[in-house]
Motif scaffolding. Structure first.
Motif, PDB file in Angstrom:
ATOM      1  N   UNK A 219       0.837  -1.207   0.000  1.00 19.13           N
ATOM      2  CA  UNK A 219       0.000   0.000   0.000  1.00 19.13           C
ATOM      3  C   UNK A 219       0.870   1.254   0.000  1.00 19.13           C
ATOM      4  N   UNK A 220       1.983   1.205   0.731  1.00 18.24           N
ATOM      5  CA  UNK A 220       2.896   2.342   0.751  1.00 18.24           C
ATOM      6  C   UNK A 220       3.519   2.575  -0.622  1.00 18.24           C
ATOM      7  N   UNK A 221       3.796   1.520  -1.334  1.00 18.78           N
ATOM      8  CA  UNK A 221       4.361   1.661  -2.681  1.00 18.78           C
ATOM      9  C   UNK A 221       3.334   2.273  -3.635  1.00 18.78           C
ATOM     10  N   UNK A 222       2.077   1.878  -3.474  1.00 13.54           N
ATOM     11  CA  UNK A 222       1.028   2.492  -4.310  1.00 13.54           C
ATOM     12  C   UNK A 222       0.881   3.978  -3.966  1.00 13.54           C
ATOM     13  N   UNK A 223       0.985   4.284  -2.665  1.00 17.73           N
ATOM     14  CA  UNK A 223       0.927   5.681  -2.243  1.00 17.73           C
ATOM     15  C   UNK A 223       2.072   6.470  -2.846  1.00 17.73           C
ATOM     16  N   UNK A 224       3.236   5.850  -2.898  1.00 19.66           N
ATOM     17  CA  UNK A 224       4.398   6.539  -3.463  1.00 19.66           C
ATOM     18  C   UNK A 224       4.187   6.829  -4.944  1.00 19.66           C
ATOM     19  N   UNK A 225       3.573   5.914  -5.648  1.00 22.12           N
ATOM     20  CA  UNK A 225       3.283   6.156  -7.068  1.00 22.12           C
ATOM     21  C   UNK A 225       2.370   7.363  -7.236  1.00 22.12           C
TER      22      UNK A 225
ATOM     23  N   UNK B 182       4.352  10.456  -6.626  1.00 24.96           N
ATOM     24  CA  UNK B 182       5.206  10.761  -7.780  1.00 24.96           C
ATOM     25  C   UNK B 182       4.393  11.427  -8.887  1.00 24.96           C
ATOM     26  N   UNK B 183       3.156  10.971  -9.061  1.00 22.10           N
ATOM     27  CA  UNK B 183       2.293  11.575 -10.083  1.00 22.10           C
ATOM     28  C   UNK B 183       1.974  13.026  -9.718  1.00 22.10           C
TER      29      UNK B 183
ATOM     30  N   UNK C  68       3.167  18.268   0.491  1.00 16.59           N
ATOM     31  CA  UNK C  68       3.535  17.158  -0.376  1.00 16.59           C
ATOM     32  C   UNK C  68       4.917  16.619  -0.001  1.00 16.59           C
ATOM     33  N   UNK C  69       5.825  17.494   0.346  1.00 14.47           N
ATOM     34  CA  UNK C  69       7.170  17.059   0.732  1.00 14.47           C
ATOM     35  C   UNK C  69       7.126  16.213   2.009  1.00 14.47           C
ATOM     36  N   UNK C  70       6.253  16.641   2.968  1.00 13.63           N
ATOM     37  CA  UNK C  70       6.122  15.848   4.202  1.00 13.63           C
ATOM     38  C   UNK C  70       5.546  14.463   3.915  1.00 13.63           C
ATOM     39  N   UNK C  71       4.640  14.383   2.972  1.00 12.25           N
ATOM     40  CA  UNK C  71       4.062  13.086   2.607  1.00 12.25           C
ATOM     41  C   UNK C  71       5.138  12.147   2.048  1.00 12.25           C
ATOM     42  N   UNK C  72       6.035  12.715   1.237  1.00 17.32           N
ATOM     43  CA  UNK C  72       7.152  11.907   0.731  1.00 17.32           C
ATOM     44  C   UNK C  72       8.015  11.389   1.894  1.00 17.32           C
ATOM     45  N   UNK C  73       8.333  12.295   2.825  1.00 23.00           N
ATOM     46  CA  UNK C  73       9.171  11.900   3.967  1.00 23.00           C
ATOM     47  C   UNK C  73       8.493  10.814   4.803  1.00 23.00           C
TER      48      UNK C  73
END
Length: 210
Positions: free
Chosen positions: A134-140, A143-144, A160-165
């Motif tokens: 699920x985290x990998x899908x969130x990362x996709x 990225x979009x 958005x930057x905090x979400x990446x972190x």
């Protein structure tokens, strides 16, 4: 006064005889080669074994030795300590075996606990893998979103930057958790295998006695 003087004279007369009886007239032993040795003093060749102190009138007065040098005594004490530790270790192993047998009186109970323990680890690992996916899908998705800012996180909003972190930290945490569960699974498998090897002789003996 006269009585005290007579008593003192009598004691003085008896003392040398008593001393003679308490003093060995001869020492005797067999050395490491099996030779019978005797001497009027402790025998150096028998310092590592007991010697007989014989009365002057005949008969054994006492046993003597073995006597050791300081170095030999230290080595002997070290050997005794090692033997004590080995005995304590064996006693501890026997206690653990008895406790283990009381917990698992038959193979069925042992197999069931092994299966339950490994199943719990499998379930925890499975949930962690699902969360990681699920985290990998969130990362996709992140990225979009970042494409609106030409893929440059420096130009992205702080939210958005905090979400990446957070996503990256959660991925690292789940990866560590999965690795720890896999390592624990290996440890459990080895533990149960070792226990089974210890317990099988007792189970067989119990079955044979029925």
């Amino acid at each position: 006064m006269a009585l005290a003087l007579v008593s003192g004279l009598l004691l003085g007369a008896v003392t040398p005889a008593a001393q003679a009886q308490s003093m060995p007239g001869l020492y005797a032993c067999k050395d490491s080669r099996g030779r019978s040795l005797s001497s009027d003093r402790p025998i150096a060749e028998c310092a590592d074994r007991q010697q007989l102190a014989l009365r002057q009138s005949g008969g054994v007065l006492r046993t003597v030795g073995p006597s050791y040098s300081e170095l030999d005594q230290a080595a002997r004490e070290h050997q005794l300590q090692q033997a004590d530790r080995a005995a304590a270790q064996r006693a501890g192993e026997r206690r653990r075996e008895r406790a283990l047998l009381a917990r698992y009186p038959n193979s069925r109970l042992h197999d069931q606990e092994r299966a339950d323990a490994l199943a719990q680890l499998d379930q925890a690992t499975h949930l962690a893998r699902n969360y990681l996916a699920a985290l990998k899908r969130e990362r996709q998705q992140l990225d979009e979103e970042l494409q609106f800012f030409r893929g440059d996180r420096a130009k992205a909003p702080a939210v958005l930057s905090r979400k990446f972190d957070e996503n990256e930290e959660n991925v690292r945490a789940q990866t560590r958790f999965i690795q720890s569960r896999e390592e624990e699974q290996q440890r459990l498998a080895l533990r149960f295998a070792s226990e089974r090897a210890q317990l099988e002789p007792f189970w067989r003996a119990t079955s044979a006695s029925r």
